[in-house]
Write a protein that holds these residues in place. Sequence first.
Motif, PDB file in Angstrom:
ATOM      1  N   LEU A 156      11.410  33.495 -46.602  1.00 28.75           N
ATOM      2  CA  LEU A 156      12.781  33.903 -46.940  1.00 28.75           C
ATOM      3  C   LEU A 156      13.545  32.572 -47.058  1.00 28.75           C
ATOM      4  CD1 LEU A 156      13.072  37.623 -46.216  1.00 28.75           C
ATOM      5  CD2 LEU A 156      12.429  36.951 -48.358  1.00 28.75           C
ATOM      6  N   GLU A 157      14.894  32.949 -47.608  1.00 29.51           N
ATOM      7  CA  GLU A 157      15.933  31.335 -47.481  1.00 29.51           C
ATOM      8  C   GLU A 157      17.147  32.427 -47.464  1.00 29.51           C
ATOM      9  OE1 GLU A 157      15.776  28.030 -46.411  1.00 29.51           O
ATOM     10  OE2 GLU A 157      13.856  27.563 -46.760  1.00 29.51           O
ATOM     11  N   CYS A 158      17.949  32.725 -47.074  1.00 26.84           N
ATOM     12  CA  CYS A 158      19.361  33.053 -46.936  1.00 26.84           C
ATOM     13  C   CYS A 158      20.566  32.864 -46.058  1.00 26.84           C
ATOM     14  CB  CYS A 158      18.909  34.388 -45.426  1.00 26.84           C
ATOM     15  SG  CYS A 158      17.970  35.453 -45.587  1.00 26.84           S
ATOM     16  N   GLY A 159      22.146  33.190 -46.647  1.00 25.82           N
ATOM     17  CA  GLY A 159      22.828  32.767 -46.061  1.00 25.82           C
ATOM     18  C   GLY A 159      22.846  32.683 -44.842  1.00 25.82           C
ATOM     19  N   ARG A 160      23.803  31.778 -44.037  1.00 20.47           N
ATOM     20  CA  ARG A 160      23.630  31.323 -42.644  1.00 20.47           C
ATOM     21  C   ARG A 160      23.224  32.711 -42.048  1.00 20.47           C
ATOM     22  NH1 ARG A 160      22.000  26.875 -39.069  1.00 20.47           N
ATOM     23  NH2 ARG A 160      22.700  27.650 -36.979  1.00 20.47           N
ATOM     24  N   ILE A 161      22.192  32.774 -40.981  1.00 17.60           N
ATOM     25  CA  ILE A 161      22.325  34.109 -40.316  1.00 17.60           C
ATOM     26  C   ILE A 161      22.986  33.431 -38.590  1.00 17.60           C
ATOM     27  CG2 ILE A 161      20.694  35.478 -38.960  1.00 17.60           C
ATOM     28  CD1 ILE A 161      18.420  34.543 -41.219  1.00 17.60           C
ATOM     29  N   GLY A 162      23.297  35.058 -38.571  1.00 16.55           N
ATOM     30  CA  GLY A 162      24.700  34.601 -37.161  1.00 16.55           C
ATOM     31  C   GLY A 162      24.188  34.863 -35.885  1.00 16.55           C
ATOM     32  N   ALA A 163      25.384  35.527 -35.088  1.00 14.62           N
ATOM     33  CA  ALA A 163      24.730  35.932 -34.413  1.00 14.62           C
ATOM     34  C   ALA A 163      24.826  37.123 -34.321  1.00 14.62           C
ATOM     35  CB  ALA A 163      25.294  36.147 -32.375  1.00 14.62           C
ATOM     36  N   SER A 164      23.991  38.338 -33.430  1.00 14.18           N
ATOM     37  CA  SER A 164      24.119  39.553 -33.986  1.00 14.18           C
ATOM     38  C   SER A 164      23.804  39.973 -35.849  1.00 14.18           C
ATOM     39  CB  SER A 164      25.368  40.669 -32.943  1.00 14.18           C
ATOM     40  OG  SER A 164      25.105  40.164 -32.062  1.00 14.18           O
ATOM     41  N   GLN A 165      23.006  39.710 -36.696  1.00 15.88           N
ATOM     42  CA  GLN A 165      22.650  39.431 -37.944  1.00 15.88           C
ATOM     43  C   GLN A 165      22.271  41.475 -38.277  1.00 15.88           C
ATOM     44  OE1 GLN A 165      24.521  37.352 -40.813  1.00 15.88           O
ATOM     45  NE2 GLN A 165      23.666  39.389 -41.460  1.00 15.88           N
ATOM     46  N   GLU A 166      22.691  42.011 -38.785  1.00 16.25           N
ATOM     47  CA  GLU A 166      22.344  43.193 -39.131  1.00 16.25           C
ATOM     48  C   GLU A 166      21.194  42.676 -40.616  1.00 16.25           C
ATOM     49  OE1 GLU A 166      24.484  46.553 -42.027  1.00 16.25           O
ATOM     50  OE2 GLU A 166      24.939  46.977 -39.702  1.00 16.25           O
ATOM     51  N   PHE A 167      20.609  43.418 -40.944  1.00 15.09           N
ATOM     52  CA  PHE A 167      19.490  43.258 -42.220  1.00 15.09           C
ATOM     53  C   PHE A 167      19.373  44.357 -42.870  1.00 15.09           C
ATOM     54  CE2 PHE A 167      18.718  39.775 -39.417  1.00 15.09           C
ATOM     55  CZ  PHE A 167      18.749  38.731 -40.858  1.00 15.09           C
ATOM     56  N   THR A 168      18.912  45.131 -43.323  1.00 12.12           N
ATOM     57  CA  THR A 168      18.422  46.003 -44.411  1.00 12.12           C
ATOM     58  C   THR A 168      16.505  45.830 -44.832  1.00 12.12           C
ATOM     59  OG1 THR A 168      18.763  45.410 -46.272  1.00 12.12           O
ATOM     60  CG2 THR A 168      20.802  46.527 -45.005  1.00 12.12           C
ATOM     61  N   SER A 169      15.972  46.667 -45.140  1.00 13.61           N
ATOM     62  CA  SER A 169      14.832  46.783 -45.475  1.00 13.61           C
ATOM     63  C   SER A 169      14.599  47.299 -46.938  1.00 13.61           C
ATOM     64  CB  SER A 169      13.429  46.902 -44.878  1.00 13.61           C
ATOM     65  OG  SER A 169      12.002  46.342 -45.558  1.00 13.61           O
ATOM     66  N   ALA A 170      13.730  46.863 -48.002  1.00  9.72           N
ATOM     67  CA  ALA A 170      14.261  47.861 -49.624  1.00  9.72           C
ATOM     68  C   ALA A 170      12.513  47.985 -49.456  1.00  9.72           C
ATOM     69  CB  ALA A 170      14.069  46.876 -50.692  1.00  9.72           C
ATOM     70  N   LEU A 171      12.080  48.029 -48.052  1.00  7.91           N
ATOM     71  CA  LEU A 171      10.290  48.755 -48.398  1.00  7.91           C
ATOM     72  C   LEU A 171      10.027  50.540 -48.651  1.00  7.91           C
ATOM     73  CD1 LEU A 171       8.766  46.208 -46.003  1.00  7.91           C
ATOM     74  CD2 LEU A 171       7.980  46.631 -47.690  1.00  7.91           C
ATOM     75  N   MET A 172      11.211  51.391 -48.229  1.00  4.21           N
ATOM     76  CA  MET A 172      11.493  52.458 -47.656  1.00  4.21           C
ATOM     77  C   MET A 172      12.131  52.973 -49.217  1.00  4.21           C
ATOM     78  SD  MET A 172      11.542  53.385 -44.140  1.00  4.21           S
ATOM     79  CE  MET A 172      10.410  53.481 -42.814  1.00  4.21           C
ATOM     80  N   ASP A 173      12.860  52.534 -49.788  1.00  8.18           N
ATOM     81  CA  ASP A 173      13.530  52.472 -50.914  1.00  8.18           C
ATOM     82  C   ASP A 173      12.543  52.427 -52.274  1.00  8.18           C
ATOM     83  OD1 ASP A 173      16.058  53.197 -50.687  1.00  8.18           O
ATOM     84  OD2 ASP A 173      16.807  51.589 -50.517  1.00  8.18           O
ATOM     85  N   ARG A 174      11.494  51.170 -52.171  1.00  8.34           N
ATOM     86  CA  ARG A 174      10.287  51.506 -53.230  1.00  8.34           C
ATOM     87  C   ARG A 174       9.260  52.260 -52.699  1.00  8.34           C
ATOM     88  NH1 ARG A 174       6.757  50.794 -56.120  1.00  8.34           N
ATOM     89  NH2 ARG A 174       6.089  49.987 -57.437  1.00  8.34           N
ATOM     90  N   PHE A 175       9.250  52.497 -51.627  1.00  8.61           N
ATOM     91  CA  PHE A 175       7.261  52.977 -51.339  1.00  8.61           C
ATOM     92  C   PHE A 175       7.987  54.341 -50.443  1.00  8.61           C
ATOM     93  CE2 PHE A 175       6.158  48.374 -50.948  1.00  8.61           C
ATOM     94  CZ  PHE A 175       5.538  48.756 -53.076  1.00  8.61           C
ATOM     95  N   GLN A 176       8.051  55.413 -50.805  1.00 13.32           N
ATOM     96  CA  GLN A 176       8.056  56.535 -50.599  1.00 13.32           C
ATOM     97  C   GLN A 176       7.778  57.363 -49.319  1.00 13.32           C
ATOM     98  OE1 GLN A 176      10.654  59.271 -53.314  1.00 13.32           O
ATOM     99  NE2 GLN A 176      11.782  57.707 -53.875  1.00 13.32           N
ATOM    100  N   ALA A 177       6.261  57.069 -49.540  1.00 18.32           N
ATOM    101  CA  ALA A 177       4.883  57.599 -48.739  1.00 18.32           C
ATOM    102  C   ALA A 177       5.321  56.359 -46.953  1.00 18.32           C
ATOM    103  CB  ALA A 177       3.592  57.041 -48.942  1.00 18.32           C
TER     104      ALA A 177
END
Length: 207
Positions: A156-177
């Motif tokens: 992945l290429e993201c905007g500049r990732i700073g200290a204590s960067q918060e992330f989210t994941s779409a995996l559980m939204d897409r795959f509910q099992a």
Amino acid sequence: MPIPMPAFPGRPRPLLALGCLFATGFLAAPALAADNPGAHEHGHARLQMAVEENRIDLMFNSPAFNLAGFEHEARTGGEKSQLADINRWLETTPLVSTPAADCRVTAAAVELGGHMEAHGEDDHDDHHDHDEDHHDHGGHEQGKTTHREYDVSQQLECGRIGASQEFTSALMDRFQAMEELTVEWVSPSGQGSARLTPSTRTFTVNE
């Protein structure tokens, strides 16, 4: 110091970069326990991250059941179409992103592999009738068990990732099992881990 990215024919760069990082001890031994065959557990999956500046290399491993709902070879047109849709999603959707959703996939590889285990007739319940024995229950068929897993690598290429960067994941939204996702990360300044659930889908990487 830049994270080394060795190039091997036929292997995606994200997969190799993470393999080198985790194999050389960036994470403690318990974190590697999921690599053994006993780690195949429906509902659970694992995501590894290497973070450097605005680049993230990812490795994702999950039983196929979590994504497709079955682990046998696709038999019907609907099942084949479902697996194709899953592949497209995994190849094009960032497995993690910032709250601003400014990460994009620059390289990806998806592999669906597994093995069959044969069983003797004594392994089956004598109370099942003939017709019921021929049905597939979550990847278990008469005389054999299927264990198939997805191995996915992304860069992945993201905007500049700073200290204590918060992330989210779409995996559980897409795959509910998927009931639990173990996330392990490494960066030039440290390492860490988190466990995501349907009610907790964000985590913080301390750069």
